[in-house]
Design an enzyme around this catalytic site. Sequence first.
Site, PDB file in Angstrom:
ATOM      1  N   ASN A   7      -2.870  42.732 -30.925  1.00  0.00           N
ATOM      2  CA  ASN A   7      -3.889  42.012 -31.680  1.00  0.00           C
ATOM      3  C   ASN A   7      -3.834  40.561 -31.205  1.00  0.00           C
ATOM      4  OD1 ASN A   7      -5.533  40.814 -33.550  1.00  0.00           O
ATOM      5  ND2 ASN A   7      -4.523  41.684 -35.337  1.00  0.00           N
ATOM      6  N   ARG A  85      -6.820  45.595 -30.563  1.00  0.00           N
ATOM      7  CA  ARG A  85      -7.749  45.359 -31.657  1.00  0.00           C
ATOM      8  C   ARG A  85      -8.841  44.453 -31.111  1.00  0.00           C
ATOM      9  NH1 ARG A  85      -7.362  41.806 -37.122  1.00  0.00           N
ATOM     10  NH2 ARG A  85      -9.341  42.555 -37.926  1.00  0.00           N
ATOM     11  N   HIS A 174     -13.428  44.850 -40.440  1.00  0.00           N
ATOM     12  CA  HIS A 174     -12.263  45.540 -41.019  1.00  0.00           C
ATOM     13  C   HIS A 174     -12.434  47.052 -40.935  1.00  0.00           C
ATOM     14  CE1 HIS A 174     -11.678  41.868 -43.886  1.00  0.00           C
ATOM     15  NE2 HIS A 174     -10.831  41.769 -42.867  1.00  0.00           N
ATOM     16  N   ARG A 235     -12.794  31.458 -46.801  1.00  0.00           N
ATOM     17  CA  ARG A 235     -14.215  31.691 -46.484  1.00  0.00           C
ATOM     18  C   ARG A 235     -15.014  31.841 -47.777  1.00  0.00           C
ATOM     19  NH1 ARG A 235     -13.375  36.615 -42.356  1.00  0.00           N
ATOM     20  NH2 ARG A 235     -11.167  36.101 -42.339  1.00  0.00           N
ATOM     21  N   GLU A 379      -3.388  49.278 -39.873  1.00  0.00           N
ATOM     22  CA  GLU A 379      -4.345  49.163 -38.769  1.00  0.00           C
ATOM     23  C   GLU A 379      -3.677  49.462 -37.432  1.00  0.00           C
ATOM     24  OE1 GLU A 379      -7.385  45.749 -39.711  1.00  0.00           O
ATOM     25  OE2 GLU A 379      -5.598  45.407 -40.883  1.00  0.00           O
TER      26      GLU A 379
END
Length: 394
Positions: A7, A85, A174, A235, A379
């Site tokens: 990642n 990823r 996601h 965010r 993940e």
Amino acid sequence: MLILVLNCGSSSVKFAVLDPQSSEVPLSGLIERIGTAEATTTFKRGREKQQAALPGGTYEAAFEAINSALIALGLRDQVRAVGHRAVHGGAVFSGSARITPAVLAAIRACVPLAPLHNPANIAGIEAAQAAFPTLPQVAVFDTAFHQTMPPVAFRYAVPEGWYTQHGVRKYGFHGTSHEYVAQEAAKMLGQPLAELNLVTAHLGNGCSATAVQGGKSIDSSMGLTPLEGLVMGSRSGDVDPGLHDYIARQAGLTLTQVTSALNKESGLLGLSGLTNDMRELEEAAARGHPGAKLAVDIFVYRLAKTIAALAVPLERLDALVFTGGIGENSATIRAATLGRLKLLGFQVDETANQQAVRGHGGPITTPGSPPALVVNTNEELMIARETLRIVSGE
Ligand code: AMP
């Protein structure tokens, strides 16, 4: 047989070496502050952690360090492929893809959609290709799972040319996590995924919720970028699109500065004036900090409204799934969210909810309620499985 999962961010590489069948992780780690003289590696083997400086501080040096660690541990020969990823696959990728020059070019073409993430992904892919030239590499996209959304869910009510010429639409993010927890939820419920209507709520530093019908995403809260939807760590989530022009004029900001503030200075951080970290906010709220309390309340309120909205396209909600750092660990947020979802019949089982922390997932609702489940996302495991599927299918 092992898969190296990577990642790659703009200044960090998170990696894990996994057995996709047993889900064992013989080595994992984090390389931070890439591109600076202070770059460090942290390698984890079981409970053992080793930290070291990374001379050079480049992506290339990072992968050399991973390669050397694999060789030193006698694991290198077992690594069959590298899984990346990848954040934004646009409308091009509806599944994972083996990385070829054409695939890399397509990821590059998506850079304008994810100017912060895709360049780092590309740099990571290129450095990994140089460090592991004999291993096949696979990209697993955050957006791919959501490519099953119908136009009624993914189109914005904006001029058509913005969509046809510039790709302005919802993509959703996601995806790897939403897909994984939907599969795990089906196992937990003992029902075939193909027959289930779920809402999955991935609540971490970034937050998104998805309507999953028969294992497929049919709507999701994130949009063109990962800024839309729920309140997140820093965010804003949804705001009036008229806000940008208004605040730019009032506060003398450029559009870029407004967007940056909506990404980095808003959400829980902006509301509380304290932190983007939910655990710290809960503690501050418990001590009576008004900003922290407001931030938590708004987070929950907006989350509950979004979950209810996502139940509309599903027509029937068989279960709600909580995952991510907040979803897996915060009994307070889960209870407060279910408390705001009485319309859908949810009733929390306080004991089960308190017990479902730190890696112990499960149902957290009373027998009369629709099930709400805590599912630990993974993940890395999903990327390893996808990578294996792609390389063995060839
Ligand atoms: P993630 O991005 O999935 O690692 O999630 C990070 C978020 O999870 C941060 O806001 C953390 O504060 C939050 N988190 C982790 N553990 C807890 C906890 N025990 N209670 C509340 N929030 C937590």
